[in-house]
Design a protein around this motif. Structure first.
Motif, PDB file in Angstrom:
ATOM      1  N   LEU A   1     -22.998  47.172 -51.080  1.00 47.72           N
ATOM      2  CA  LEU A   1     -21.864  47.780 -50.369  1.00 47.72           C
ATOM      3  C   LEU A   1     -20.969  46.694 -49.773  1.00 47.72           C
ATOM      4  CD1 LEU A   1     -23.609  50.697 -48.402  1.00 47.72           C
ATOM      5  CD2 LEU A   1     -22.168  50.907 -50.431  1.00 47.72           C
ATOM      6  N   ARG A   2     -21.585  45.728 -49.113  1.00 51.46           N
ATOM      7  CA  ARG A   2     -20.831  44.650 -48.477  1.00 51.46           C
ATOM      8  C   ARG A   2     -20.094  43.786 -49.496  1.00 51.46           C
ATOM      9  NH1 ARG A   2     -24.668  42.551 -43.437  1.00 51.46           N
ATOM     10  NH2 ARG A   2     -23.608  43.839 -41.911  1.00 51.46           N
ATOM     11  N   ALA A   3     -20.666  43.653 -50.686  1.00 51.69           N
ATOM     12  CA  ALA A   3     -20.052  42.833 -51.737  1.00 51.69           C
ATOM     13  C   ALA A   3     -18.982  43.604 -52.506  1.00 51.69           C
ATOM     14  CB  ALA A   3     -21.124  42.331 -52.690  1.00 51.69           C
ATOM     15  N   GLY A   4     -18.824  44.888 -52.206  1.00 49.50           N
ATOM     16  CA  GLY A   4     -17.831  45.691 -52.901  1.00 49.50           C
ATOM     17  C   GLY A   4     -18.285  46.163 -54.274  1.00 49.50           C
ATOM     18  N   LYS A   5     -19.585  46.080 -54.552  1.00 50.85           N
ATOM     19  CA  LYS A   5     -20.124  46.490 -55.853  1.00 50.85           C
ATOM     20  C   LYS A   5     -20.642  47.919 -55.844  1.00 50.85           C
ATOM     21  CE  LYS A   5     -21.252  41.783 -57.085  1.00 50.85           C
ATOM     22  NZ  LYS A   5     -22.293  40.811 -57.330  1.00 50.85           N
ATOM     23  N   ALA A   6     -20.616  48.549 -54.685  1.00 49.10           N
ATOM     24  CA  ALA A   6     -21.034  49.939 -54.542  1.00 49.10           C
ATOM     25  C   ALA A   6     -20.254  50.528 -53.377  1.00 49.10           C
ATOM     26  CB  ALA A   6     -22.535  50.022 -54.270  1.00 49.10           C
ATOM     27  N   GLU A   7     -20.234  51.839 -53.302  1.00 46.39           N
ATOM     28  CA  GLU A   7     -19.590  52.482 -52.164  1.00 46.39           C
ATOM     29  C   GLU A   7     -20.369  53.726 -51.770  1.00 46.39           C
ATOM     30  OE1 GLU A   7     -15.943  55.138 -53.753  1.00 46.39           O
ATOM     31  OE2 GLU A   7     -15.685  52.993 -54.058  1.00 46.39           O
ATOM     32  N   LEU A   8     -20.153  54.141 -50.550  1.00 41.60           N
ATOM     33  CA  LEU A   8     -20.844  55.316 -50.034  1.00 41.60           C
ATOM     34  C   LEU A   8     -20.346  56.570 -50.737  1.00 41.60           C
ATOM     35  CD1 LEU A   8     -20.646  54.356 -46.276  1.00 41.60           C
ATOM     36  CD2 LEU A   8     -22.747  54.503 -47.623  1.00 41.60           C
ATOM     37  N   ASP A   9     -21.276  57.445 -51.063  1.00 41.10           N
ATOM     38  CA  ASP A   9     -20.954  58.710 -51.718  1.00 41.10           C
ATOM     39  C   ASP A   9     -20.610  59.737 -50.641  1.00 41.10           C
ATOM     40  OD1 ASP A   9     -20.863  61.119 -53.085  1.00 41.10           O
ATOM     41  OD2 ASP A   9     -22.935  61.027 -53.787  1.00 41.10           O
ATOM     42  N   PRO A  10     -19.397  60.303 -50.677  1.00 40.84           N
ATOM     43  CA  PRO A  10     -18.987  61.270 -49.653  1.00 40.84           C
ATOM     44  C   PRO A  10     -19.905  62.493 -49.525  1.00 40.84           C
ATOM     45  CG  PRO A  10     -17.077  60.519 -50.841  1.00 40.84           C
ATOM     46  CD  PRO A  10     -18.284  59.972 -51.568  1.00 40.84           C
ATOM     47  N   ALA A  11     -20.727  62.759 -50.523  1.00 44.63           N
ATOM     48  CA  ALA A  11     -21.633  63.907 -50.463  1.00 44.63           C
ATOM     49  C   ALA A  11     -23.014  63.538 -49.923  1.00 44.63           C
ATOM     50  CB  ALA A  11     -21.780  64.515 -51.859  1.00 44.63           C
ATOM     51  N   SER A  12     -23.203  62.287 -49.518  1.00 44.58           N
ATOM     52  CA  SER A  12     -24.533  61.826 -49.101  1.00 44.58           C
ATOM     53  C   SER A  12     -24.726  61.848 -47.589  1.00 44.58           C
ATOM     54  CB  SER A  12     -24.766  60.403 -49.613  1.00 44.58           C
ATOM     55  OG  SER A  12     -23.943  59.489 -48.918  1.00 44.58           O
ATOM     56  N   LYS A  13     -25.991  61.847 -47.205  1.00 43.29           N
ATOM     57  CA  LYS A  13     -26.358  61.751 -45.789  1.00 43.29           C
ATOM     58  C   LYS A  13     -25.959  60.371 -45.242  1.00 43.29           C
ATOM     59  CE  LYS A  13     -28.535  63.882 -42.420  1.00 43.29           C
ATOM     60  NZ  LYS A  13     -28.045  65.125 -41.843  1.00 43.29           N
ATOM     61  N   SER A  14     -26.001  59.360 -46.081  1.00 42.88           N
ATOM     62  CA  SER A  14     -25.605  58.011 -45.665  1.00 42.88           C
ATOM     63  C   SER A  14     -24.131  57.975 -45.278  1.00 42.88           C
ATOM     64  CB  SER A  14     -25.856  57.009 -46.788  1.00 42.88           C
ATOM     65  OG  SER A  14     -27.223  56.937 -47.077  1.00 42.88           O
ATOM     66  N   PHE A  15     -23.306  58.726 -45.988  1.00 44.67           N
ATOM     67  CA  PHE A  15     -21.880  58.814 -45.672  1.00 44.67           C
ATOM     68  C   PHE A  15     -21.706  59.436 -44.290  1.00 44.67           C
ATOM     69  CE2 PHE A  15     -17.615  60.606 -45.803  1.00 44.67           C
ATOM     70  CZ  PHE A  15     -16.876  59.634 -46.466  1.00 44.67           C
ATOM     71  N   GLU A  16     -22.477  60.485 -44.027  1.00 39.21           N
ATOM     72  CA  GLU A  16     -22.406  61.148 -42.719  1.00 39.21           C
ATOM     73  C   GLU A  16     -22.856  60.196 -41.608  1.00 39.21           C
ATOM     74  OE1 GLU A  16     -23.918  65.259 -40.521  1.00 39.21           O
ATOM     75  OE2 GLU A  16     -24.525  64.861 -42.579  1.00 39.21           O
ATOM     76  N   ALA A  17     -23.931  59.457 -41.852  1.00 39.78           N
ATOM     77  CA  ALA A  17     -24.396  58.479 -40.855  1.00 39.78           C
ATOM     78  C   ALA A  17     -23.331  57.401 -40.643  1.00 39.78           C
ATOM     79  CB  ALA A  17     -25.711  57.849 -41.309  1.00 39.78           C
TER      80      ALA A  17
END
Length: 125
Positions: A48-64
């Protein structure tokens, strides 16, 4: 009157991911610590920090991540954009919370509790 669900834009995942990476940097959070807060592995946070992935808006991680952003913005407003003061507040035992806020944010319930506490404190100011 029912509230409408939040409508997400296609770039919301990218935007929130970028904001969370910066928050982690401002607060000196390791990949493991940020992963613990978001419910992700340290390796995923590294991507995520390297810009190689992003948070999924449908995930609990996005909510956190949304709650972490809310906490950041609340502390930023309360402490006058002083990142070192925010880091200090997070790392110092809080009598009302009966713990260090940084230790509480590892669970979703704890993150919400700290957010609510800071928001309630801001309401008094």
């Amino acid at each position: 009157m029912a509230t409408q669900p939040l409508e997400l834009e296609p770039d919301d995942g990218k935007l929130l991911t970028s904001a969370i990476a910066r928050i982690g940097e401002f607060w000196g959070l390791t990949n493991a610590k940020l992963g613990s807060v978001l419910g992700l592995s340290a390796a995923t946070v590294s991507r995520l920090r390297a810009g190689k992935a992003e948070l999924d808006p449908a995930s609990k991680s996005f909510e956190a991540a949304q709650y972490l952003l809310r906490l950041f913005r609340s502390l930023d407003a309360l402490l006058g954009s002083d990142d070192m003061a925010a880091r200090s507040w997070l790392a110092t035992r809080n009598v009302d919370l009966d713990a260090r806020p940084i230790d509480l944010v590892d669970s979703f319930k704890g993150l919400m509790t700290v957010c609510d506490y800071v928001d309630a404190y801001r309401a008094r100011v």
